[in-house]
Design a protein around this motif. Sequence first.
Motif, PDB file in Angstrom:
ATOM      1  N   GLY A   1      39.036  27.806  46.206  1.00 54.58           N
ATOM      2  CA  GLY A   1      38.678  27.196  44.929  1.00 54.58           C
ATOM      3  C   GLY A   1      38.857  25.690  44.867  1.00 54.58           C
ATOM      4  O   GLY A   1      39.623  25.097  45.638  1.00 54.58           O
TER       5      GLY A   1
ATOM      6  N   ASP B   1      31.934  28.473  45.095  1.00 54.72           N
ATOM      7  CA  ASP B   1      31.906  28.092  43.682  1.00 54.72           C
ATOM      8  C   ASP B   1      31.456  29.233  42.776  1.00 54.72           C
ATOM      9  O   ASP B   1      31.502  29.104  41.546  1.00 54.72           O
ATOM     10  N   GLN B   2      31.081  30.385  43.359  1.00 52.27           N
ATOM     11  CA  GLN B   2      30.738  31.556  42.554  1.00 52.27           C
ATOM     12  C   GLN B   2      31.970  32.330  42.107  1.00 52.27           C
ATOM     13  O   GLN B   2      31.863  33.250  41.297  1.00 52.27           O
ATOM     14  N   GLY B   3      33.146  31.961  42.637  1.00 55.60           N
ATOM     15  CA  GLY B   3      34.372  32.600  42.189  1.00 55.60           C
ATOM     16  C   GLY B   3      35.088  33.381  43.278  1.00 55.60           C
ATOM     17  O   GLY B   3      34.648  33.455  44.428  1.00 55.60           O
ATOM     18  N   MET B   4      36.215  33.972  42.882  1.00 57.57           N
ATOM     19  CA  MET B   4      37.071  34.693  43.810  1.00 57.57           C
ATOM     20  C   MET B   4      36.343  35.833  44.515  1.00 57.57           C
ATOM     21  O   MET B   4      36.622  36.146  45.675  1.00 57.57           O
TER      22      MET B   4
ATOM     23  N   GLY C   1      32.092  37.234  40.689  1.00 51.98           N
ATOM     24  CA  GLY C   1      32.726  36.270  39.802  1.00 51.98           C
ATOM     25  C   GLY C   1      34.170  36.018  40.180  1.00 51.98           C
ATOM     26  O   GLY C   1      34.525  35.949  41.353  1.00 51.98           O
ATOM     27  N   ASP C   2      35.018  35.873  39.169  1.00 48.83           N
ATOM     28  CA  ASP C   2      36.443  35.640  39.404  1.00 48.83           C
ATOM     29  C   ASP C   2      37.261  36.921  39.351  1.00 48.83           C
ATOM     30  O   ASP C   2      38.486  36.876  39.256  1.00 48.83           O
ATOM     31  N   HIS C   3      36.596  38.067  39.417  1.00 47.34           N
ATOM     32  CA  HIS C   3      37.300  39.333  39.297  1.00 47.34           C
ATOM     33  C   HIS C   3      37.818  39.870  40.625  1.00 47.34           C
ATOM     34  O   HIS C   3      38.683  40.742  40.634  1.00 47.34           O
TER      35      HIS C   3
ATOM     36  N   ASP D   1      47.462  27.271  37.232  1.00 49.96           N
ATOM     37  CA  ASP D   1      46.141  26.657  37.152  1.00 49.96           C
ATOM     38  C   ASP D   1      46.188  25.175  36.821  1.00 49.96           C
ATOM     39  O   ASP D   1      45.196  24.469  37.019  1.00 49.96           O
TER      40      ASP D   1
END
Length: 220
Positions: A26, A94-97, A183-185, A211
């Motif tokens: 990230g 950049d699309q997330g975790m 996503g970030d899930h 964060d």
Amino acid sequence: MTDHDPSPTAVHGRAAHVRGLVLAAGAGRRMGGPKALVRRRPDEPTLVERAVSLLHAGGCSGATVVVGAAAEEVTAIVTALGRDVDVVTCHDWDQGMGASLRAGLTALTRSTHEGEGCVDAVLVTLVDLPDLTPEVVARVLDAPSAEDGLRAALRRAAYGGVPGHPALIGRDHWESVIASASGDHGARHYFRATPHELVECGDLATGRDVDTPDELDASR
């Protein structure tokens, strides 16, 4: 390990065929830069170095780090550790975790390490868990495996009953996790839909991520 000890010490023998997987791709926009490069104190290792060290100290047979933002800098730090550690670049970080998890698992399905054959399970952790300890890693690794063996294992740490990281994902689950991670899930949707074991670790750590700089300060 005390709060002021930057170098985790070993608390567990090697867990054969279990590899640590650090999601460290990230940009850390709220932190002001990639969290992988952050230090809790000026004289301590970066968070990515600490994550790799505690996975080794907790018993993982090696570690794979997924990089994205500041990939060259993070890769240089990780490869300089001189341990059984490798790097996977997530180009769509950049699309997330979820993208980082997919990249790490996909790479591990194709690789072997240290002549041990295929990795049977991964212990997934995040780079931004500053109070995670080798004792937490060891406890999650030490929990009894499913009757079908390590490849079928699915469990995660919990803190006061709240699920968190690290999470142990046996190889039999990887294809489904890759398909569902978005996503970030990360693997959250898969865990919600699939029976798994929670390993209580609230006596060892809080499991909270950080964060912002203020949250990092509060964790010291």
